[in-house]
Write an enzyme that holds these catalytic residues in place. Structure first.
Site, PDB file in Angstrom:
ATOM      1  N   LYS B  75       0.848  -1.204   0.000  1.00  0.00           N
ATOM      2  CA  LYS B  75       0.000   0.000   0.000  1.00  0.00           C
ATOM      3  C   LYS B  75       0.879   1.248   0.000  1.00  0.00           C
ATOM      4  CE  LYS B  75      -3.964   1.805   2.640  1.00  0.00           C
ATOM      5  NZ  LYS B  75      -4.807   1.553   3.831  1.00  0.00           N
ATOM      6  N   SER B 150      -9.615   1.757   3.018  1.00  0.00           N
ATOM      7  CA  SER B 150      -8.745   2.536   2.182  1.00  0.00           C
ATOM      8  C   SER B 150      -7.725   1.706   1.392  1.00  0.00           C
ATOM      9  CB  SER B 150      -8.020   3.602   3.000  1.00  0.00           C
ATOM     10  OG  SER B 150      -7.246   2.999   3.986  1.00  0.00           O
ATOM     11  N   SER B 174      -9.871  -0.618   7.145  1.00  0.00           N
ATOM     12  CA  SER B 174      -9.296  -0.399   5.816  1.00  0.00           C
ATOM     13  C   SER B 174      -8.602  -1.573   5.150  1.00  0.00           C
ATOM     14  CB  SER B 174      -8.324   0.780   5.880  1.00  0.00           C
ATOM     15  OG  SER B 174      -9.057   1.972   6.064  1.00  0.00           O
TER      16      SER B 174
END
Lengths: 100, 484, 470
Positions: B75, B150, B174
């Site tokens: 990420k 997210s 997330s």
């Protein structure tokens, strides 16, 4: 209700530059967001006197031994302005024009 | 499926070289990404460099480690030295860290091959990946739907087999929510199990890096590799138990708590998946225990107050002086900082900064932040009591099925979809989303397994048992990826 | 109307640990800008603070030395404000549970100053405004500080200066800081208000910052006192504000900075776990607390019979005191005199006296004091030997040998004078008859006998003394 003045005060603390429109829009949005936060008052849980921290077995702290610092070029590498080995910010600037 | 083992076998048997494997993943990523937008950066050079090193190792006849040569997506809020780390924000569009996050350092040392940096909601604030400065990541099952957030890009990449596994971060859901939306496994470890050093902070006392993968086995393997105590993160303690080694135990007698009154999804298809999962666990000999979580609604305001307060503080460092975006038009240094922040941050980030600053400001601190902190302790005590009565909790991951892109939910309505996940971050428990069904229109639905502190091995084992019992039918193979 | 000044001090002291409070960068002074930095102290995204255990120890030592209660369990908090030299836009400090509380400092003029609290925190970087640009150097960012806050117990400039002097002596003695204003390792902000003498209520206070020397502090306090008196006497009101002292003009001026309302939004620092000092560590600190200047002073006056003034000068510098004690048991008064009258001449500054980098070793000094006490060399010779020892690193014996200064102890000296008298009856007779000048001949004779090593004044004295009995 979160007022426009309130938004201005908060934005100043948070160092956010907002236009008049943005301020008005945020006042509106924040009113419902703060109302949502206010739901905390609906809680029927007993309010704990203490605060719990997830820290398990950490009781030993770092020894006072020097480790070589980062290379100054790395430190400065992502900066928008430098002067020698200093971070540099111009007093004021106008987009497209060069100062000094 | 057990992708990691599969790829390791291929490398071990020299069915293909690491470079070939890597090139296949890179090609697939480069082919799909323009549409899918799972990656913010595809790191071709870094990937091929590692692949070459792995191949050299193979050539020398050395044995490969469990993650050596395996392609990974990280990420983009996790610092990778020398490689752009943007947090999907204009603020860090060109930021190149000069140090590695511990979690990446560990994987890099083990020879994992970095295919690229995963798309995400800006600064990890959002539930759909739509706040990304680089455009939304799409749901590989159906591009009209969101990948979730997210860690949307990471979930999309893993689901689309554009990486074998991914590392995301979870502050209020997330990892788990996008895992559920994209039909992959997503584990948020116990707070403190994985080092936060080098992970751009959202909410410091909630954030944890975790794993996304296509099987429980892969998730366990990667979790073991990253759950190490780190001296640089005072809150990190690591994990003392191997989850991977503990897979395959019988779950007979495992007590599974279900809050059939309090943790109910608004979407019936989600409830159906939970019900279905419950029956499968029962058939494996688990014992279902009815639990009560009447305070679950309290978790939402407690979470948002505390997380936004910490986030507003953590984002203060972005002022244009040392790194990142900086305004070009200003009257003085303070004006520069304010404009930098206004121009560099997106709307959702600004909203959360405003809320966070508000609840910390004098006059409001006691009513919001202080109260939320104390309720956090109360909630923790309640959960501890419940986990005395059962080994893990089975619940929906998200109360809704995947959202259509551009759904334009109001901020608060979107926040409310965190109801099943944010409670876990408040208390710091481990939790994972397990693919457990599909909607009528073939979109994935996940269920959540919440464990006791540092009991990742228990929930991973349960997930593994579930996967075996369901013969992996809740993992859909997509017409994507390199096909290897 | 008689006005009295009411002052409280906030003092920041840089701790002399090797590394910063939250990272392992060196705290060494100087260095090219931004060369003592890392991701943590420049606030890079993703960096985390890592608490230095020595900082906690030094903070507790300061607390113990000032008679404080030490909180074995405390925490760190974030204090939010924005300035280019603050990389995280917050300072990690301590808010409501400081490391130390409730101590006191007793001054030699009788005043007692209550220490409200001492807490640990990180320093900011350095900001330079030059040529229309802001230049920032983060080398200093993260250097550990303790902040000592007193109650408003000061009533005079004298109180303030005595307190700071005492604080310096204590911190240097326990070894946690150089405590030098000129180097920035001691910084002081003054909170001052005034009220009619005898009144109990406090007036409105102002805070004066940017005080870089004891002189500046004195001048600032005096100026501000007068300023407030003038305001109140003309019927006005003192505004609560932060003032900047200009040492050139000697005036305090309001700081018109952008940060008007400082809402620090304190909350517990989530990245730093609970700060703990174990009972054992605490006991160890108490047990190994060195003798503080005040105690040492008492001891010197009582045990060694020094005057308070002399004792004060000796205890002020730890190394000087230790040096003194190496010879004090032989002849304290003599040792003190040698140090204060002679050695201090060639070690004139504060810094030099603290460092005490003299060529003369403690052993050699002890030897010199011994020789003098035993009368083996007279005071004059001793002074010359001392001067030589300060220039070289030789021992007294070596110097005496080398420069042929020796061989004349007090008994021998008396004998030589007697000899001069015996061998110069004419001069003696002249002297006795009232001719003072005749003494010169005798002095000259003694000089020749002693090959010039005799001291004229001492010779004069000795001869006169002996001549009385002749």
């Amino acid at each position: 209700m979160v007022s426009v003045d309130e938004i201005k005060r908060i934005a100043a603390l948070a160092k956010l530059h907002l236009t008049e429109e943005e301020t008005a829009l945020l006042a509106e949005q924040m009113s419902s967001i703060v109302a949502f936060a206010d739901e905390i008052n609906n809680s029927k849980l007993p309010v704990s006197e203490e605060v719990l921290i997830n820290e398990y077995d950490r009781t030993e702290f770092r020894e006072d031994e020097v480790v070589p610092s980062s290379d100054v070029s790395d430190i400065l590498n992502n900066s928008g302005g430098t002067q020698g080995n200093f971070f540099m910010v111009k007093d004021k600037a106008k987009a497209g024009r060069r100062y000094g | 499926m057990a992708d990691i083992k599969h790829y390791r076998e291929l490398l071990k048997t020299k069915a293909l070289s690491c470079t070939e494997l890597t090139e296949a993943f890179l090609s697939a990523a480069e082919k799909e990404n323009p549409e899918l937008n799972a990656y913010i950066s595809i790191t071709k050079d870094a990937a091929l460099k590692t692949a070459a090193e792995v191949d050299a190792k193979i050539a020398r006849g050395e044995e490969l480690g469990p993650l050596e040569g395996i392609p990974v997506v990280i990420k983009d809020n996790i610092c990778t030295k020398g490689i752009r780390t943007t947090c999907a924000s204009r603020m860090l569009e060109n930021y190149v860290p000069f140090y590695d996050a511990t979690v990446w350092e560990l994987l890099n040392a083990q020879g994992a091959v970095l295919i690229g940096k995963g798309n995400m909601d800006e600064f990890a604030m959002g539930s759909t990946n739509e706040t990304s400065y680089f455009g939304r990541a799409k749901n590989p099952h159906n591009y009209d739907y969101v990948a979730g957030g997210s860690s949307g890009g990471v979930a999309a990449a893993v689901a689309g087999k554009l990486a074998a596994f991914g590392i995301g971060t979870d502050t209020g859901g997330s990892i788990r929510q996008p895992a559920s939306f994209c039909g992959v496994y997503g584990l948020k470890p116990t707070y403190g199990a994985v080092s936060r050093y080098g992970i751009v902070a959202h909410a410091s006392s909630f954030d944890q890096a975790g794993v996304l993968a296509n099987s429980a086995e892969d998730t366990a393997l990667v979790f073991d590799a990253i759950s190490k105590r780190d001296e640089r993160d005072m809150t990190s303690v690591g994990s003392k138990v191997s989850s991977y080694e503990n897979l395959g135990r019988s779950i007979k007698g495992l007590k599974i708590g279900i809050a059939s009154e309090d943790l109910v999804a608004s979407d019936e298809e989600v409830n159906a998946a939970v019900e279905n999962a419950k029956e499968i666990f029962k058939s494996l000999g688990a014992e279902i225990v009815e639990i009560k979580l009447p305070f679950i609604k309290d978790c939402l305001p407690v979470y948002y107050i505390l997380a936004c307060a910490e986030a507003s503080s953590n984002l203060g460092k972005f002022d244009g002086v040392r790194y990142g975006y900086h305004a070009e038009d200003y009257d003085d240094v303070w004006d520069m900082m304010s404009r930098t922040r206004s121009e560099g941050f997106g709307d959702e980030v600004k909203r959360r900064i405003i809320l966070g600053t508000y609840v910390l400001s004098s006059g409001y601190f006691d009513a919001y932040y202080k109260k939320a902190q104390r309720l956090r302790a109360s909630i923790t005590k309640e959960f501890d009591k419940i986990l005395d009565t059962c080994d893990m909790i089975l619940a929906p991951t998200v109360p809704i099925t995947p959202l259509k892109a551009g759904a334009q939910m109001s901020p608060v309505d979107l926040y409310r979809t965190d109801i099943c996940t944010c409670a876990v971050n408040i208390v710091g428990l481990p939790s994972m989303s397990v693919p457990a069904g599909f909607t009528e229109n073939d979109l994935p639905v996940g269920v959540q397994l919440i464990g006791g502190r540092f009991k990742e091995d228990v929930i991973l084992n349960a997930a593994y048992a579930f996967e075996k019992a369901t013969e992996g039918r809740y993992i859909k193979s997509l017409e994507m990826g390199c096909g290897i | 109307m008689m006005w009295e000044m009411v002052i409280g001090l906030e003092t920041h002291i840089e701790l002399s640990t090797k590394t910063k409070i939250f990272c392992s960068c060196t705290t060494q002074f100087g260095g090219e800008p931004n060369t003592h930095c890392c991701p943590v102290c420049t606030g890079q995204p993703g960096s985390l603070p890592n608490l230095n255990k020595k900082v906690v120890k030094y903070g507790a030592m300061a607390g113990v030395a000032l008679g404080c209660h030490i909180n074995l369990v405390s925490k760190m908090d974030r204090k939010h404000y924005v300035y280019p030299d603050m990389p995280k836009a917050y300072q990690i400090s301590q808010f409501d549970i400081p490391l130390c509380e409730h101590g006191k400092v007793e001054l030699e003029n009788g005043s007692v100053i209550r220490v409200v609290r001492i807490h640990i925190e990180e320093d900011a970087g350095k900001l330079i405004h030059e040529g229309g640009n802001y230049l920032v150097d983060y080398n200093r960012c993260g250097v550990p500080l303790i902040e000592i806050v007193t109650a408003p117990d000061f009533r005079s400039v004298e109180d303030v200066l005595l307190y700071l002097d005492k604080l310096q002596g204590i911190m240097r003695t326990i070894g946690i800081s150089d405590c030098r204003m000129q180097e920035g390792s001691l910084r002081c902000d003054v909170n001052i208000s005034i009220r009619p003498k005898g009144a109990e209520a406090f007036g409105t206070r102002t805070e004066i910052k940017n005080l870089n020397s004891f002189t500046a502090i004195e001048n600032a306090i005096n100026y501000e006192f007068e300023r407030q008196v003038e305001i109140l006497e003309s019927g006005g009101q003192v505004e609560q504000e932060t003032l900047h002292f200009n040492s050139d003009t000697g005036e305090t001026r309001s700081m018109r900075d952008k940060e008007n309302a400082n809402d620090y939004r304190y909350f517990r620092e989530p990245d730093v776990v609970t700060v703990r000092l174990s009972q054992e560590e605490y006991d160890e600190i108490v047990a190994s607390m060195p003798e503080l200047p005040e105690q040492r002073l008492k001891r010197y006056v009582e045990e060694y019979n020094l005057t308070e003034a002399d004792a004060r000068l000796l205890v002020k510098y730890r190394k000087v005191a230790e040096f003194f004690e190496a010879a004090a048991d032989i002849d304290a008064k003599s040792a003190a005199a040698f140090i204060l009258t002679n050695i201090f001449k060639s070690v004139p500054t504060e810094v030099q006296r603290e460092e005490w980098n003299i060529k003369l070793s403690a052993e050699n000094f002890r030897e010199l004091v011994k020789l003098t006490a035993e009368g083996k060399i007279n005071k004059n010779i001793a002074k010359r030997v001392l001067d030589r020892m300060l220039e070289t690193a030789l021992s007294p014996a070596e110097i005496i040998e080398k420069e042929k200064l020796g061989g004349i102890d007090n008994k021998e000296f008396e004998a030589v004078c007697r000899k001069a008298i015996e061998e110069n009856p004419a001069a003696v007779a002249d002297y006795k008859a009232g001719k003072e000048k005749a003494l010169q001949a005798l002095i000259g004779y003694v000089m020749r006998l002693t090959r010039g090593t005799a001291n004229p004044a001492e010779t004069t004295e000795e001869l006169k003394k002996l001549l009385e009995t002749v």
